[in-house]
Scaffold this motif. Sequence first.
Motif, mmCIF file in Angstrom:
data_model
loop_
_atom_site.group_PDB
_atom_site.id
_atom_site.type_symbol
_atom_site.label_atom_id
_atom_site.label_comp_id
_atom_site.label_asym_id
_atom_site.label_seq_id
_atom_site.Cartn_x
_atom_site.Cartn_y
_atom_site.Cartn_z
ATOM 1 N N ALA A 2 99.560 0.285 58.941
ATOM 2 C CA ALA A 2 99.821 1.673 59.298
ATOM 3 C C ALA A 2 98.542 2.510 59.193
ATOM 4 O O ALA A 2 97.611 2.138 58.505
ATOM 5 C CB ALA A 2 100.882 2.254 58.381
ATOM 6 N N THR A 3 98.530 3.613 59.905
ATOM 7 C CA THR A 3 97.424 4.554 59.788
ATOM 8 C C THR A 3 97.935 5.784 59.062
ATOM 9 O O THR A 3 98.960 6.362 59.423
ATOM 10 C CB THR A 3 96.883 4.936 61.185
ATOM 11 O OG1 THR A 3 96.494 3.752 61.873
ATOM 12 C CG2 THR A 3 95.665 5.844 61.063
ATOM 13 N N TRP A 4 97.205 6.183 58.037
ATOM 14 C CA TRP A 4 97.595 7.324 57.205
ATOM 15 C C TRP A 4 96.603 8.452 57.393
ATOM 16 O O TRP A 4 95.400 8.232 57.411
ATOM 17 C CB TRP A 4 97.632 6.904 55.736
ATOM 18 C CG TRP A 4 98.574 5.782 55.480
ATOM 19 C CD1 TRP A 4 98.268 4.442 55.496
ATOM 20 C CD2 TRP A 4 99.967 5.864 55.203
ATOM 21 N NE1 TRP A 4 99.399 3.706 55.228
ATOM 22 C CE2 TRP A 4 100.467 4.557 55.044
ATOM 23 C CE3 TRP A 4 100.854 6.923 55.056
ATOM 24 C CZ2 TRP A 4 101.786 4.278 54.756
ATOM 25 C CZ3 TRP A 4 102.169 6.642 54.774
ATOM 26 C CH2 TRP A 4 102.629 5.334 54.622
ATOM 27 N N LYS A 5 97.107 9.662 57.531
ATOM 28 C CA LYS A 5 96.245 10.826 57.719
ATOM 29 C C LYS A 5 96.469 11.831 56.597
ATOM 30 O O LYS A 5 97.601 12.168 56.269
ATOM 31 C CB LYS A 5 96.541 11.475 59.072
ATOM 32 C CG LYS A 5 95.606 12.631 59.371
ATOM 33 C CD LYS A 5 95.918 13.236 60.724
ATOM 34 C CE LYS A 5 95.006 14.404 60.992
ATOM 35 N NZ LYS A 5 95.356 15.119 62.204
ATOM 36 N N CYS A 6 95.372 12.318 56.044
ATOM 37 C CA CYS A 6 95.443 13.318 54.981
ATOM 38 C C CYS A 6 95.679 14.694 55.608
ATOM 39 O O CYS A 6 94.923 15.121 56.480
ATOM 40 C CB CYS A 6 94.146 13.313 54.175
ATOM 41 S SG CYS A 6 94.096 14.578 52.885
ATOM 42 N N ASN A 7 96.734 15.364 55.181
ATOM 43 C CA ASN A 7 97.052 16.688 55.715
ATOM 44 C C ASN A 7 96.053 17.758 55.267
ATOM 45 O O ASN A 7 95.913 18.785 55.907
ATOM 46 C CB ASN A 7 98.455 17.108 55.283
ATOM 47 C CG ASN A 7 99.519 16.270 55.964
ATOM 48 O OD1 ASN A 7 99.368 15.827 57.077
ATOM 49 N ND2 ASN A 7 100.608 16.043 55.260
ATOM 50 N N ALA A 8 95.374 17.511 54.163
ATOM 51 C CA ALA A 8 94.445 18.504 53.622
ATOM 52 C C ALA A 8 93.116 18.557 54.381
ATOM 53 O O ALA A 8 92.623 19.629 54.700
ATOM 54 C CB ALA A 8 94.205 18.243 52.143
ATOM 55 N N CYS A 9 92.551 17.377 54.699
ATOM 56 C CA CYS A 9 91.219 17.375 55.323
ATOM 57 C C CYS A 9 91.131 16.604 56.639
ATOM 58 O O CYS A 9 90.111 16.638 57.303
ATOM 59 C CB CYS A 9 90.183 16.832 54.339
ATOM 60 S SG CYS A 9 90.354 15.070 53.996
ATOM 61 N N GLY A 10 92.197 15.884 57.009
ATOM 62 C CA GLY A 10 92.190 15.150 58.268
ATOM 63 C C GLY A 10 91.623 13.739 58.189
ATOM 64 O O GLY A 10 91.520 13.053 59.189
ATOM 65 N N PHE A 11 91.266 13.299 57.003
ATOM 66 C CA PHE A 11 90.747 11.943 56.795
ATOM 67 C C PHE A 11 91.819 10.909 57.142
ATOM 68 O O PHE A 11 92.973 11.069 56.788
ATOM 69 C CB PHE A 11 90.314 11.799 55.333
ATOM 70 C CG PHE A 11 89.844 10.415 54.955
ATOM 71 C CD1 PHE A 11 88.558 10.003 55.247
ATOM 72 C CD2 PHE A 11 90.684 9.543 54.284
ATOM 73 C CE1 PHE A 11 88.111 8.730 54.888
ATOM 74 C CE2 PHE A 11 90.254 8.275 53.922
ATOM 75 C CZ PHE A 11 88.963 7.877 54.229
ATOM 76 N N THR A 12 91.445 9.854 57.861
ATOM 77 C CA THR A 12 92.403 8.801 58.188
ATOM 78 C C THR A 12 92.008 7.493 57.527
ATOM 79 O O THR A 12 90.825 7.190 57.358
ATOM 80 C CB THR A 12 92.522 8.582 59.718
ATOM 81 O OG1 THR A 12 91.230 8.324 60.250
ATOM 82 C CG2 THR A 12 93.137 9.778 60.395
ATOM 83 N N LYS A 13 93.033 6.729 57.155
ATOM 84 C CA LYS A 13 92.818 5.462 56.466
ATOM 85 C C LYS A 13 93.886 4.475 56.908
ATOM 86 O O LYS A 13 95.036 4.838 57.082
ATOM 87 C CB LYS A 13 92.912 5.709 54.959
ATOM 88 C CG LYS A 13 92.642 4.484 54.108
ATOM 89 C CD LYS A 13 92.735 4.861 52.636
ATOM 90 C CE LYS A 13 92.774 3.650 51.744
ATOM 91 N NZ LYS A 13 91.472 3.186 51.313
ATOM 92 N N GLU A 14 93.476 3.218 57.101
ATOM 93 C CA GLU A 14 94.430 2.182 57.467
ATOM 94 C C GLU A 14 94.824 1.388 56.234
ATOM 95 O O GLU A 14 93.999 1.128 55.367
ATOM 96 C CB GLU A 14 93.815 1.238 58.506
ATOM 97 C CG GLU A 14 93.878 1.779 59.902
ATOM 98 C CD GLU A 14 93.479 0.740 60.938
ATOM 99 O OE1 GLU A 14 93.279 -0.427 60.597
ATOM 100 O OE2 GLU A 14 93.367 1.136 62.110
ATOM 101 N N GLY A 15 96.096 1.019 56.179
ATOM 102 C CA GLY A 15 96.567 0.221 55.063
ATOM 103 C C GLY A 15 98.062 0.005 55.119
ATOM 104 O O GLY A 15 98.758 0.657 55.880
#
Length: 35
Positions: A2-15
Amino acid sequence: MATWKCNACGFTKEGRCKPQKCPQCQEKGTFEKTE
């Protein structure tokens, strides 16, 4: 995977599982699944 996106800064991370803390802005619990 899955791809996860931080609502605070827009950073994305896969995991498989939701990240606990954003490595970029250090906010906790702000991730949402974007797919």
